[in-house]
Design an enzyme around this catalytic site. Structure first.
Site, mmCIF file in Angstrom:
data_model
loop_
_atom_site.group_PDB
_atom_site.id
_atom_site.type_symbol
_atom_site.label_atom_id
_atom_site.label_comp_id
_atom_site.label_asym_id
_atom_site.label_seq_id
_atom_site.Cartn_x
_atom_site.Cartn_y
_atom_site.Cartn_z
ATOM 1 N N ASN A 70 -20.906 6.743 29.405
ATOM 2 C CA ASN A 70 -20.271 5.798 30.332
ATOM 3 C C ASN A 70 -19.504 6.572 31.400
ATOM 4 O OD1 ASN A 70 -17.430 6.252 29.409
ATOM 5 N ND2 ASN A 70 -18.306 5.517 27.488
ATOM 6 N N PHE A 109 -6.626 1.116 24.331
ATOM 7 C CA PHE A 109 -6.890 0.776 25.731
ATOM 8 C C PHE A 109 -8.110 -0.134 25.740
ATOM 9 C CE2 PHE A 109 -4.733 3.209 29.192
ATOM 10 C CZ PHE A 109 -3.743 3.789 28.413
ATOM 11 N N LYS A 130 -8.496 -8.418 20.601
ATOM 12 C CA LYS A 130 -8.903 -7.057 20.225
ATOM 13 C C LYS A 130 -7.761 -6.341 19.484
ATOM 14 C CE LYS A 130 -11.898 -5.296 23.070
ATOM 15 N NZ LYS A 130 -12.492 -4.743 24.279
ATOM 16 N N LYS A 132 -8.264 -5.160 15.630
ATOM 17 C CA LYS A 132 -8.231 -3.730 15.278
ATOM 18 C C LYS A 132 -6.914 -3.335 14.615
ATOM 19 C CE LYS A 132 -11.379 -2.403 19.036
ATOM 20 N NZ LYS A 132 -12.080 -1.209 19.487
ATOM 21 N N ASP A 187 -19.937 2.361 21.789
ATOM 22 C CA ASP A 187 -19.967 1.483 20.619
ATOM 23 C C ASP A 187 -21.204 1.732 19.760
ATOM 24 O OD1 ASP A 187 -17.561 0.220 21.145
ATOM 25 O OD2 ASP A 187 -18.491 -1.112 22.621
ATOM 26 N N ASP A 191 -15.430 2.420 14.484
ATOM 27 C CA ASP A 191 -14.343 2.159 15.436
ATOM 28 C C ASP A 191 -13.199 3.104 15.075
ATOM 29 O OD1 ASP A 191 -12.022 1.043 16.755
ATOM 30 O OD2 ASP A 191 -13.371 -0.599 17.261
ATOM 31 N N ILE A 192 -12.986 4.085 15.942
ATOM 32 C CA ILE A 192 -12.050 5.163 15.620
ATOM 33 C C ILE A 192 -10.633 4.624 15.475
ATOM 34 C CG2 ILE A 192 -11.059 7.324 16.473
ATOM 35 C CD1 ILE A 192 -13.789 7.699 17.997
HETATM 36 O O1 C5P Z 1 -13.639 -2.567 21.638
HETATM 37 P P1 C5P Z 1 -13.293 -1.742 22.819
HETATM 38 O O2 C5P Z 1 -14.227 -0.569 22.992
HETATM 39 O O3 C5P Z 1 -13.058 -2.482 24.093
HETATM 40 O O4 C5P Z 1 -11.855 -1.164 22.437
HETATM 41 C C1 C5P Z 1 -11.237 -0.206 23.185
HETATM 42 C C2 C5P Z 1 -10.268 0.570 22.335
HETATM 43 O O5 C5P Z 1 -10.873 0.901 21.088
HETATM 44 C C3 C5P Z 1 -9.915 1.890 22.977
HETATM 45 O O6 C5P Z 1 -8.608 2.228 22.576
HETATM 46 C C4 C5P Z 1 -10.940 2.842 22.391
HETATM 47 O O7 C5P Z 1 -10.474 4.174 22.394
HETATM 48 C C5 C5P Z 1 -11.073 2.309 20.986
HETATM 49 N N1 C5P Z 1 -12.398 2.480 20.367
HETATM 50 C C6 C5P Z 1 -12.529 3.352 19.315
HETATM 51 N N2 C5P Z 1 -13.731 3.511 18.702
HETATM 52 C C7 C5P Z 1 -14.799 2.826 19.113
HETATM 53 C C8 C5P Z 1 -14.690 1.928 20.196
HETATM 54 C C9 C5P Z 1 -13.467 1.792 20.807
HETATM 55 O O8 C5P Z 1 -11.546 3.992 18.939
HETATM 56 N N3 C5P Z 1 -15.961 3.001 18.505
#
Ligand code: C5P
Length: 438
Positions: A233, A349, A363, A367, A302, A332-333
């Site tokens: 991206n 963010f 969100k 999370k 994602d 999702d980290i």
């Molecule tokens: O769900 P989305 O990608 O919009 O969420 C954004 C937030 O989630 C950001 O803080 C991003 O660093 C974190 N994120 C993550 N791991 C992922 C996807 C998003 O930590 N696989």
């Protein structure tokens, strides 16, 4: 937080800049740079290399800086007035503009074969360089390797810019304009670096994250299809790097987990480079233990290709019926960090194009984050590769607009708000070190 002078608002006020000038044609702009630095209320001492004297005179530089100009390590009169070690100690920052390919090479090698390079070895002040040279010289692997070495040592590389060159060619290699260099210095937070002025007690200011460990993720991730192709991206990493620098300025011990970006490491921050979301996940989970604050600024992919190939995929494979790419969901980290038994304060963010606040709130809840910073990325003047950003900080019981400003300033405001909003959680981990008053 940026160190602002109460008198003229410039964080360069009363700062001592040692300006090194090496022998490139852009040296003719050095007097203008000195004037702008002095206008920002900085003190300036100039040191030139011998070849710089072909492009700009000591008389001109002395007139604008108000100080004698030096180039000779063996000038006994100058040494008697201010020895080179004294000069190295005097500096709050060393800026070399223009920095030629030769000076970059000598700095990378740690040479001390003239006054300027000797000063660079002898100083504890942060070093900033503004490269200027022909575009082919700039792109040469030797120069790029030298720049990498300097960056890895924390040297801040400003530019070069792209455009028409004195030699008539076009490309990267132009020195950044004097006004841009002064703006870079103003926003670089060099003067709040724990390795520079702060160590001398010059910048002062509050350090509400003193003794805290902060982990920041930044930049994009790359998800390999094969050895030459990937899914990614547009994230530049600028906002994440600014958050890491702001947390450092607030006194924290900062680990910056960076996806593939082309940015210098903020001075005093520990950087760990990763490529894919799986690598970032592994690195973040390792770093998140014993961490007080985790800020996930990275634009993590994602999904990743289900079966990355070890050899380049041939076009024939997809010619007849197109190619449906099978994807697997990445972990999702930030949600994994927030789901730990004793999680740090966790701030995410989110880039949204519609229903910005509603999406951010859900969100944040899904999370299990303490707060989320939401950007409306439908406004193309901010976000991604821009140096500006505007956002809203959203948490369980409130929200706060962070007005359009530089990413560095937005990061400083964000870190300040986090230390205020989550003062109790942050104090819980190491009660002695978070200041409750600001
Ligand atoms: O769900 P989305 O990608 O919009 O969420 C954004 C937030 O989630 C950001 O803080 C991003 O660093 C974190 N994120 C993550 N791991 C992922 C996807 C998003 O930590 N696989």
């Amino acid at each position: 937080m940026a160190v602002k002078s109460p008198d003229n608002g410039s964080n360069l006020a009363k700062k001592r800049i040692l300006l090194g000038i090496s022998g490139g044609i852009a040296a003719y702009k050095a007097p203008a740079l000195v004037r702008l630095l002095r206008k920002a209320d900085a003190e300036v001492q100039v040191v030139t290399t011998r070849s710089a004297e072909q492009f700009v005179t000591h008389a001109a530089l002395q007139a604008v800086s108000g100080n004698p100009v030096r180039s000779d390590l063996w000038d006994s009169n100058a040494e008697a007035a201010m020895g080179h070690i004294e000069l190295a100690r005097w500096a709050d920052a060393v800026l070399i503009a223009p920095a030629t390919a030769d000076v970059l090479a000598r700095l990378a090698q740690g040479r001390a074969d003239d006054l300027l390079t000797t000063l660079c070895l002898a100083t504890r002040a942060p070093l900033l360089v503004a490269p200027a040279m022909n575009n082919v010289m700039w792109s040469h692997p030797a120069t790029q390797h030298n720049v990498e070495i300097l960056r890895s040592r924390g040297v801040v590389v400003l530019g070069p810019d792209d455009g028409e060159q004195a030699c008539g060619e076009f490309g990267p290699g132009r020195m950044r304009e004097p006004e841009d260099l002064v703006a870079d210095l103003q926003s670089s937070r060099t003067f709040s670096s724990p390795t520079s002025a702060q160590a001398d007690g010059l910048s002062g200011g509050e350090r509400p994250l003193q003794g805290k460990r902060v982990v920041v993720t930044a930049g994009p991730t790359r998800e390999a299809l094969d050895p030459v192709r990937y899914v990614s991206n547009h994230s530049s990493g600028k906002q994440g790097f600014a958050v890491a620098a702001a947390a450092r300025d607030a006194g924290a011990d900062v680990v910056l987990i960076a996806g593939p970006v082309d940015l210098p490491t903020p001075i005093g921050v520990t950087r760990m480079d990763v490529t894919s979301a799986l690598e970032m996940h592994q690195c973040a989970m390792g770093q998140a233990t014993d961490c007080d604050l985790f800020v996930g600024v990275a634009a993590v992919a994602d999904y990743r290709p289900a079966s990355p190939q070890t050899q380049k995929i041939k076009k024939t494979r997809s010619q007849s019926s197109g190619w449906a790419l099978e994807l697997l969901e990445n972990p999702d980290i930030i949600a994994s960090v927030a789901a730990q038994p004793d999680p740090p304060v966790t701030v995410g963010f989110a880039a949204e194009t519609q229903h910005t606040l509603e999406n951010a709130r859900s969100k944040c809840k899904r999370k299990r984050l303490d707060a989320i910073v939401v950007n409306d990325v439908s406004d193309t003047s901010i976000g991604f590769n821009s140096d500006l950003n505007a956002a809203t900080l959203v948490w369980a019981n409130g929200e706060l607009a962070l007005a359009k400003q530089s990413k560095a300033d937005l990061a400083a405001e964000l870190i300040h708000q986090i230390t205020v909003l989550f003062v109790e959680q942050l104090a819980d981990t190491h009660p002695e070190s978070v200041s409750k008053q600001r």
